[in-house]
Design an enzyme around this catalytic site. Sequence first.
Site, PDB file in Angstrom:
ATOM      1  N   ALA A  62      90.191   7.279-107.321  1.00 32.54           N
ATOM      2  CA  ALA A  62      90.158   6.563-106.044  1.00 32.54           C
ATOM      3  C   ALA A  62      91.425   6.867-105.255  1.00 32.54           C
ATOM      4  CB  ALA A  62      90.072   5.066-106.298  1.00 32.54           C
ATOM      5  N   GLY A  63      91.296   6.807-103.951  1.00 36.53           N
ATOM      6  CA  GLY A  63      92.459   6.972-103.080  1.00 36.53           C
ATOM      7  C   GLY A  63      92.284   6.032-101.916  1.00 36.53           C
ATOM      8  N   HIS A  64      92.990   4.918-101.923  1.00 35.59           N
ATOM      9  CA  HIS A  64      92.793   3.909-100.888  1.00 35.59           C
ATOM     10  C   HIS A  64      93.961   3.914 -99.913  1.00 35.59           C
ATOM     11  CE1 HIS A  64      89.859   1.692-103.793  1.00 35.59           C
ATOM     12  NE2 HIS A  64      89.437   2.883-103.417  1.00 35.59           N
ATOM     13  N   THR A  84      92.763  14.472-103.777  1.00 37.74           N
ATOM     14  CA  THR A  84      92.804  15.903-104.086  1.00 37.74           C
ATOM     15  C   THR A  84      93.139  16.773-102.882  1.00 37.74           C
ATOM     16  OG1 THR A  84      90.437  16.037-103.646  1.00 37.74           O
ATOM     17  CG2 THR A  84      91.092  15.684-105.937  1.00 37.74           C
ATOM     18  N   LEU A 127      85.018   3.379 -86.167  1.00 42.59           N
ATOM     19  CA  LEU A 127      84.119   3.438 -85.008  1.00 42.59           C
ATOM     20  C   LEU A 127      84.778   4.203 -83.855  1.00 42.59           C
ATOM     21  CD1 LEU A 127      81.357   2.537 -83.897  1.00 42.59           C
ATOM     22  CD2 LEU A 127      82.447   0.459 -83.030  1.00 42.59           C
ATOM     23  N   LYS A 165      91.929  -0.348 -96.315  1.00 43.59           N
ATOM     24  CA  LYS A 165      92.295  -1.037 -95.090  1.00 43.59           C
ATOM     25  C   LYS A 165      91.635  -2.411 -95.004  1.00 43.59           C
ATOM     26  CE  LYS A 165      91.994  -1.508 -90.325  1.00 43.59           C
ATOM     27  NZ  LYS A 165      92.102  -1.045 -88.980  1.00 43.59           N
ATOM     28  N   ASP A 182      85.549   6.690 -99.894  1.00 40.58           N
ATOM     29  CA  ASP A 182      86.449   6.933 -98.760  1.00 40.58           C
ATOM     30  C   ASP A 182      86.010   6.243 -97.472  1.00 40.58           C
ATOM     31  OD1 ASP A 182      87.938   8.639-100.418  1.00 40.58           O
ATOM     32  OD2 ASP A 182      86.626  10.317 -99.938  1.00 40.58           O
ATOM     33  N   GLY A 218      90.774   1.539 -85.678  1.00 40.23           N
ATOM     34  CA  GLY A 218      92.020   2.303 -85.768  1.00 40.23           C
ATOM     35  C   GLY A 218      92.597   2.089 -87.150  1.00 40.23           C
ATOM     36  N   LYS A 269      88.015   1.268 -97.705  1.00 43.35           N
ATOM     37  CA  LYS A 269      88.099   0.021 -98.486  1.00 43.35           C
ATOM     38  C   LYS A 269      89.520  -0.521 -98.506  1.00 43.35           C
ATOM     39  CE  LYS A 269      86.254   2.270-102.015  1.00 43.35           C
ATOM     40  NZ  LYS A 269      85.662   3.469-101.399  1.00 43.35           N
ATOM     41  N   GLN A 317      85.266   4.048-105.125  1.00 43.16           N
ATOM     42  CA  GLN A 317      84.125   4.955-104.878  1.00 43.16           C
ATOM     43  C   GLN A 317      83.058   4.267-104.001  1.00 43.16           C
ATOM     44  OE1 GLN A 317      85.218   4.863-108.561  1.00 43.16           O
ATOM     45  NE2 GLN A 317      86.677   6.318-107.730  1.00 43.16           N
TER      46      GLN A 317
END
Length: 428
Positions: free
Chosen positions: A39-41, A300, A331, A18, A13, A414, A16, A223
Amino acid sequence: MPVYVLVGGQWGDEGKGKVIDSLAERARMVIRFSGGDNAGHTTINPYGEFRLHLVPSGIFHPHVTCIIGNGVVVNPAVLLRETQELQDRGVDVSHLLISERAHLIMPYHIILDGLEEEKRGKGALGTTRRGVGPAFSDKVARMGIRVGDLLNRDTFLSQLSSILEFKNDLLTKLFGHPALSLENIFDEYSHYGEQLAPFVRETDSLIHESLARGEPILLEGAQGALLDPDFGTYPYVTSSSPLAGQACLGAGIGPTQIAGVIGVFKAYITRVGSGPMPTELKDEVGQLIREKAREYGATTGRPRRCGWFDAVAGRFSVRVNGLSDIALTHLDIFDGFPSIKICTAYRFGDRVLDCFPGNTSVLERCQPIYEELPGWQESISGIQDFDRLPVPARDYVKRIEELLSCRVGFISVGSTRDQVIQVKTITP
Ligand code: IMO
Ligand code: MG
């Protein structure tokens, strides 16, 4: 850029999706090389906000061939839902391909993932219960079924019938779960096979022709390093390697082709699921980061555990991945923080450790040793030039570079595509 690898540097998380969406502009091919729909991108671009689980994050660039590589395990239902959603929202998916070598997640994998977690009780790993672990186990146990097998009904039926016999024994005799119907699974998956057929390809030659033409290729990881089965916090890890080394295996490209490895790190750290996390903040600062950065799992919905940047773990990740560059994300979340801490070493009893321990029970007992840096009070989310960042923000980035012995080439300030600072060209 010839071939660049992009991996998660922490516990997943890191952003990746973006970074890939941003770098894919200059690529010709993006290949996902590991994991599954655990995975959740998340990507926010002119098409809207998307959470991709299987489709490579280069999909929003029509000139980029996106490949789900052999190293991925595919749940066809999830993939079809995902491609449908993309199409419904105006994204062309005709440039998506799936390696015929990729393994399938079958209904028994998902059921077993849940049953095994239940059986572990208090020792549960906190998996995403997507069947990813059981599917990779079967791949190695030579009991897997591959995407290409779906295209031939006879082959598929004979494989499924012999494997299901094993699985039904396991389900009924060990877990007291009802047996699964061969006919139902065969019908359901044959139907998926018909729908997926246009995407399934012998992708090896396509990749190697692209390499031969010297086209820019990005290999997209899932991951993060600390979830690696060998180098992560075993057993609280995932079941395929998220490391750069796996990029070669999961895409079918030799190591001599790799020009650079980009590791994505958040400016802090998060973790979902169980396992040690020395810099976890269980106080209001952790809560503040979670709310400000919307740190809830894309797969999840679970709240993510948040903590200060862990440079001990970070340095380890740089080494095991051989990172050439860091992409530092989120950041801007520190805007307005009076001060920011970085963990530079661990205290273990009366010893100070500056290397990430291989023994998880040691890591569980490590206490972070922090260095405190001044924060900045202005918003940095509109800044696109490193030199315009407030001095404390620049100092924070430089300190991370120093502690990790790796340069920061890309900073995200952002969630949108243009909220990016290209410090250096990381993919020439
Ligand atoms: P992305 O690609 C964060 C974690 C799970 C659990 C452990 C094992 O979005 O960075 P699994 O379902 O893989 O067997 O679960 O790994 N996990 C992730 N955590 N980001 C991910 O992916 C993850 N994929 C798996 O939470 O702790
Ligand atoms: Mg994610």
